[in-house]
Enzyme design. Structure first.
Site, PDB file in Angstrom:
ATOM      1  N   SER A  54       0.836  -1.197   0.000  1.00  0.00           N
ATOM      2  CA  SER A  54       0.000   0.000   0.000  1.00  0.00           C
ATOM      3  C   SER A  54       0.874   1.253   0.000  1.00  0.00           C
ATOM      4  O   SER A  54       2.000   1.246   0.530  1.00  0.00           O
ATOM      5  CB  SER A  54      -0.852  -0.016   1.269  1.00  0.00           C
ATOM      6  OG  SER A  54      -1.439   1.226   1.475  1.00  0.00           O
TER       7      SER A  54
ATOM      8  N   TYR B  78      -1.533  -0.843  10.710  1.00  0.00           N
ATOM      9  CA  TYR B  78      -1.846  -1.481   9.425  1.00  0.00           C
ATOM     10  C   TYR B  78      -0.686  -1.265   8.441  1.00  0.00           C
ATOM     11  O   TYR B  78      -0.163  -2.211   7.842  1.00  0.00           O
ATOM     12  CB  TYR B  78      -3.149  -0.905   8.856  1.00  0.00           C
ATOM     13  CG  TYR B  78      -3.328  -1.177   7.375  1.00  0.00           C
ATOM     14  CD1 TYR B  78      -3.568  -2.459   6.914  1.00  0.00           C
ATOM     15  CD2 TYR B  78      -3.223  -0.139   6.432  1.00  0.00           C
ATOM     16  CE1 TYR B  78      -3.712  -2.713   5.556  1.00  0.00           C
ATOM     17  CE2 TYR B  78      -3.373  -0.381   5.087  1.00  0.00           C
ATOM     18  CZ  TYR B  78      -3.613  -1.673   4.645  1.00  0.00           C
ATOM     19  OH  TYR B  78      -3.743  -1.922   3.301  1.00  0.00           O
TER      20      TYR B  78
ATOM     21  N   LYS C  89       2.294  -3.909   6.480  1.00  0.00           N
ATOM     22  CA  LYS C  89       2.686  -3.954   5.063  1.00  0.00           C
ATOM     23  C   LYS C  89       4.197  -3.756   4.930  1.00  0.00           C
ATOM     24  O   LYS C  89       4.880  -4.454   4.178  1.00  0.00           O
ATOM     25  CB  LYS C  89       1.939  -2.864   4.268  1.00  0.00           C
ATOM     26  CG  LYS C  89       0.446  -3.056   4.197  1.00  0.00           C
ATOM     27  CD  LYS C  89       0.073  -4.245   3.331  1.00  0.00           C
ATOM     28  CE  LYS C  89      -1.401  -4.577   3.387  1.00  0.00           C
ATOM     29  NZ  LYS C  89      -1.738  -5.863   2.807  1.00  0.00           N
TER      30      LYS C  89
HETATM   31  P1  NAD Z   1     -10.911  -6.909   1.522  1.00  0.00           P
HETATM   32  O1  NAD Z   1     -11.076  -6.886   2.988  1.00  0.00           O
HETATM   33  O2  NAD Z   1     -12.095  -6.703   0.655  1.00  0.00           O
HETATM   34  O3  NAD Z   1     -10.198  -8.270   1.091  1.00  0.00           O
HETATM   35  C1  NAD Z   1      -9.306  -8.952   1.925  1.00  0.00           C
HETATM   36  C2  NAD Z   1      -9.749 -10.407   1.979  1.00  0.00           C
HETATM   37  O4  NAD Z   1      -8.860 -11.145   2.792  1.00  0.00           O
HETATM   38  C3  NAD Z   1     -11.128 -10.564   2.591  1.00  0.00           C
HETATM   39  O5  NAD Z   1     -11.915 -11.353   1.715  1.00  0.00           O
HETATM   40  C4  NAD Z   1     -10.880 -11.268   3.908  1.00  0.00           C
HETATM   41  O6  NAD Z   1     -11.973 -12.120   4.250  1.00  0.00           O
HETATM   42  C5  NAD Z   1      -9.598 -12.019   3.624  1.00  0.00           C
HETATM   43  N1  NAD Z   1      -8.786 -12.310   4.800  1.00  0.00           N
HETATM   44  C6  NAD Z   1      -8.348 -11.461   5.745  1.00  0.00           C
HETATM   45  N2  NAD Z   1      -7.623 -12.115   6.653  1.00  0.00           N
HETATM   46  C7  NAD Z   1      -7.586 -13.414   6.281  1.00  0.00           C
HETATM   47  C8  NAD Z   1      -6.987 -14.579   6.821  1.00  0.00           C
HETATM   48  N3  NAD Z   1      -6.295 -14.553   7.952  1.00  0.00           N
HETATM   49  N4  NAD Z   1      -7.149 -15.740   6.161  1.00  0.00           N
HETATM   50  C9  NAD Z   1      -7.870 -15.800   5.016  1.00  0.00           C
HETATM   51  N5  NAD Z   1      -8.452 -14.733   4.472  1.00  0.00           N
HETATM   52  C10 NAD Z   1      -8.318 -13.547   5.096  1.00  0.00           C
HETATM   53  O7  NAD Z   1      -9.797  -5.831   1.160  1.00  0.00           O
HETATM   54  P2  NAD Z   1      -9.326  -5.267  -0.248  1.00  0.00           P
HETATM   55  O8  NAD Z   1      -9.685  -3.843  -0.304  1.00  0.00           O
HETATM   56  O9  NAD Z   1      -9.729  -6.147  -1.341  1.00  0.00           O
HETATM   57  O10 NAD Z   1      -7.762  -5.343  -0.038  1.00  0.00           O
HETATM   58  C11 NAD Z   1      -6.977  -6.402  -0.523  1.00  0.00           C
HETATM   59  C12 NAD Z   1      -5.531  -6.177  -0.164  1.00  0.00           C
HETATM   60  O11 NAD Z   1      -5.102  -4.928  -0.704  1.00  0.00           O
HETATM   61  C13 NAD Z   1      -5.274  -6.088   1.324  1.00  0.00           C
HETATM   62  O12 NAD Z   1      -4.043  -6.705   1.601  1.00  0.00           O
HETATM   63  C14 NAD Z   1      -5.170  -4.613   1.583  1.00  0.00           C
HETATM   64  O13 NAD Z   1      -4.366  -4.324   2.697  1.00  0.00           O
HETATM   65  C15 NAD Z   1      -4.522  -4.122   0.306  1.00  0.00           C
HETATM   66  N6  NAD Z   1      -4.802  -2.722   0.022  1.00  0.00           N
HETATM   67  C16 NAD Z   1      -6.080  -2.285  -0.065  1.00  0.00           C
HETATM   68  C17 NAD Z   1      -6.339  -0.948  -0.323  1.00  0.00           C
HETATM   69  C18 NAD Z   1      -7.751  -0.433  -0.381  1.00  0.00           C
HETATM   70  O14 NAD Z   1      -7.948   0.769  -0.303  1.00  0.00           O
HETATM   71  N7  NAD Z   1      -8.751  -1.268  -0.562  1.00  0.00           N
HETATM   72  C19 NAD Z   1      -5.283  -0.046  -0.519  1.00  0.00           C
HETATM   73  C20 NAD Z   1      -3.991  -0.533  -0.442  1.00  0.00           C
HETATM   74  C21 NAD Z   1      -3.758  -1.877  -0.184  1.00  0.00           C
END
Ligand code: NAD
Ligand code: UDP
Length: 684
Positions: A126, A154, A158
């Site tokens: 991120s 958080y 990362k």
């Molecule tokens: P999200 O919460 O929709 O998806 C994350 C998924 O991981 C979920 O389906 C959750 O159920 C699953 N999960 C979490 N912990 C778990 C575990 N221990 N075992 C199995 N499954 C698990 O989030 P997103 O927005 O799709 O983000 C995806 C990735 O991108 C994440 O790593 C997040 O940190 C990163 N990210 C997101 C953003 C954003 O703004 N959405 C920005 C930068 C980085």
């Protein structure tokens, strides 16, 4: 051979969009997700969109044993690692949970990868790792070499995971590691079927604004308008989630073409900054009205400008963001209006419908009203149960394994590609003779040995909306039937859409002869094979039926139509009581002129009604089809059900229409055309 990619967190917002892109690029996908912040419905919808199977495991990444089993089962070539907890604010309150889940989960994943010699990983990092990039001069737009200083737990997870991956590469430089640092992902899938499904009050700008637009929140709070930007609000780099998803394919392809290992970071952003007001105006335009907002004080931790320098990804990965904020707002609005509560639907639930509780292909989807309940299962897109006033009015098994027994007389199932009989298992189309396998003496019945009743349908896409104060639920299933399957020519996509209200189940049948099909014409005739019973006993004896017509297709000794219409043995246009002596298995003619190939625009015509003295339920069947087979279940002989346990009203085209010149146009579907029909069963 296509390669297997394991996607952790594939049911989530960015993960589900990426799974679609992987499939579109020829990869096979295995998803591991513990659904802590997502729903399996996202995976069901990915399958519905792509018409490809996605293997899914409800596994917590920290569970090494279960994870190892997944690696044992599939020849996984690489991993895209999304799974994480991601709420900045929450991470400051429960830091340990964040370190445990995000870092603990990653360590377990890497352990399983190492054990299985899988050394390719694309990691969701991120822009948060940069912290406040404005603390340096000349670091906006932010390049990858900008020093890291995450300001919350958080972001620190990362940052630490990046370092863990770097150290692993340091120890074994065969590892191929792509660190993708996302800026602000926004938008939804253009199909309107997938999007962000924030639980509780959204923290992010656009999800919050979307909830204001549909009336779930009163107004948007704009956190400060005293920043040094063109309108005083902070600047971010908003990237459409579909562009972001494509960035992962670009990274995988880049790694694939390398000779050795690598550890490298890439920013995924557009390179353009937009203010909060820019985004606000774009979204208002998509919605078509001004949305209420109030400027409040700055939010702690916010900084003026976080825009990506995306040059490295543009040049090395040959990837760039193509979609605009306007595209993202339009797609987000479609997703929001069509799924106002995301994947959560009131009074709807599903469960695995298999003796194997990990078998997500077999599911049972149930919707409940006060006095009405309906359940559908994926295999055969069947109606498994309809309960009216506490009475089960349709035959179905509670034990999933019963459905695959030979004695199952097509309970509740979708029937295709051609329902009812094809005489002597043969037909001619465009001068070519097609021979099918016979499964009923010398005829082919209900699509043959491996008909639609035995297929796993994708979906359902479950939606709920209000119409004239009534709550309506829809469930859409699809299945692609390939050229040659069961001996039929042409590729057909079959879509079954159920519409349920508080007293009826309507079905729309569509069979699209796909435009890339290898033949010019095929034949389609779809129906549903539910057995109804409103008697509140095991037998339908005593049911009083009344039909619109007394005219049936005359049949010969082989049960094939002669081409003539004749009256039936008892005049069923008058109230007729069903019994062992008054049974039916005939195709009744609603319209002697037959029909065209798509009858969906015709009015639903009531063709039969039924009552029984034991219940005060009236059953009504309506259809747009020119005929229906009335079968009173004399041959039922399956565990728990006896002859005459239910009666069927199989709306369809004339039996064996293809072998009767004057009827053939009811079932012949040209390439690019669709077969269509409707039926509605009401219980009043
Ligand atoms: P999200 O919460 O929709 O998806 C994350 C998924 O991981 C979920 O389906 C959750 O159920 C699953 N999960 C979490 N912990 C778990 C575990 N221990 N075992 C199995 N499954 C698990 O989030 P997103 O927005 O799709 O983000 C995806 C990735 O991108 C994440 O790593 C997040 O940190 C990163 N990210 C997101 C953003 C954003 O703004 N959405 C920005 C930068 C980085
Ligand atoms: N923002 C806002 N009101 C909200 C949510 C966000 O004004 O309800 C602003 C926030 O100050 C930031 C921008 O919108 O400038 C993007 O915030 P978001 O939380 O979506 O993403 P961030 O960039 O903080 O990760």
């Amino acid at each position: 051979m296509s390669e297997y990619i394991l996607v952790t967190g594939g049911a989530g917002y960015i993960g589900s969009h990426t799974v679609i892109e992987l499939i579109n690029n020829g990869y096979k996908v295995v998803v591991v997700d513990n659904l802590c912040n997502s729903s399996y419905d996202a995976i069901a919808r990915v399958e519905f969109i792509t018409k490809q199977k996605v293997d899914f495991f409800d596994v917590d990444l920290r569970d090494l044993e279960s994870l190892n089993k997944v690696f044992d089962k599939f020849p996984i070539k690489g991993v895209i690692h999304f799974a994480a907890l991601k709420a900045v604010g929450e991470s400051t309150k429960i830091p340990l949970a964040y370190y445990d889940n995000n870092i603990g989960g990653t360590i377990t994943l890497l352990t399983a990868m190492q054990k299985h010699e899988v050394k390719t990983i694309v990691f969701s990092s991120s822009a948060t790792v940069y912290g406040d990039a404005t603390r340096f001069e000349n670091m906006i737009p932010i390049p990858e070499h900008c020093p890291n200083d995450p300001t919350n737990p958080y972001g620190k997870t990362k940052f630490m995971i990046e370092h863990i991956l770097k150290d692993i590469y340091g120890a074994d430089n065969q590892w191929q590691t792509a660190i993708l640092r996302y800026f602000n992902p926004i938008g939804a899938h253009p199909s309107g079927l997938l999007g962000e499904d924030p639980l509780g009050i959204p923290n992010n700008l656009l999800p919050y604004l979307a909830q204001v637009a549909i009336g779930r929140r009163e107004k948007l709070s704009i956190f400060g308008n005293d920043y040094d930007s063109h309108d005083g609000t902070p600047i971010r780099d908003y990237i459409h989630v579909v562009d972001l998803a494509k960035g992962h394919i670009a990274a995988l392809n880049y790694l694939k073409n390398l000779n050795g290992g690598l550890y490298r970071e890439w920013n995924l952003g557009t390179g353009n900054g937009s203010t909060v007001f820019d985004v606000y105006h774009a979204f208002c335009k998509a919605v078509g009205k001004e949305l209420p907002y109030e400027v409040v004080g700055r939010r702690g931790g916010d900084v003026l400008n976080l825009t990506a320098n995306a040059t490295r990804a543009n040049t090395e990965l040959k990837w760039e963001a193509k979609l605009t904020i306007e595209d993202a707002c339009k797609d987000l609005w479609k997703w929001t209006t069509e799924n106002p509560f995301g994947f959560n639907i009131d009074n709807y639930e599903w469960k695995v419908f298999s003796d194997d509780k990990e078998d997500y292909r077999n599911r049972l989807h149930t919707v409940k009203y006060d006095n009405f309940e309906v359940s559908f299962a994926n295999r055969g897109a069947i109606i498994q149960k309809i309960v009216k006033n506490g009475i089960n009015v349709v035959c179905g098994f509670d034990e999933p394994s019963r459905y695959i027994e030979k004695s199952n007389p097509f309970f509740g199932t979708t029937v295709g590609r051609v329902a009812n009989r094809i005489g002597h298992s043969k037909f001619e189309l465009n001068g070519k003779t097609y021979t099918l396998e016979s499964n009923e003496s010398s005829n082919t019945l209900h699509g043959g040995l491996d008909g639609y009743d035995k297929q796993y349908f994708f979906g359902p896409v479950a939606k709920q909306f209000k119409k004239d104060d009534k709550i309506i639920n829809t469930f859409e299933f699809n299945y692609v039937d390939k050229d040659g399957h069961n001996g039929f020519p042409g590729d057909v996509e079959c879509t079954i859409k159920y519409t349920v209200d508080d007293s009826s189940v309507a079905i729309e049948f569509v069979g699209e002869h796909l435009k890339d099909s290898p033949v010019e014409e095929t034949i389609i005739n779809l129906t549903n094979h539910s057995y109804f019973n409103i008697s509140n006993t095991k037998s339908t004896d005593g049911t009083v039926i009344k039909a619109i017509t007394n005219k049936q297709l005359e049949v010969n000794d082989e049960l094939l139509p002669t081409g003539k219409f004749v009256p039936t043995h008892t005049d069923i246009t008058k109230p007729t009581t069903l019994s062992a002596d008054c049974a039916f298995d005939y195709c009744f003619v609603v319209d002697g002129n037959g029909s065209g190939i798509d009858t969906r625009d015709s009015e639903l015509k009531q063709v039969i009604e039924a009552t029984h003295p034991n219940s005060n339920i009236k059953f009504i069947a309506e259809t747009t089809d020119p005929s229906f087979q009335l079968y009173t279940g004399i041959g039922i002989n399956t565990p728990g059900f006896e002859p005459r346990s239910g009666f069927c009203i199989e709306n369809a085209r004339f039996v064996d229409a293809i072998n009767h010149k004057e009827w053939a146009n009811q079932v012949i579907v040209k390439k690019g055309q669709s077969y269509g029909s409707k039926v509605k069963y009401s219980f009043v």
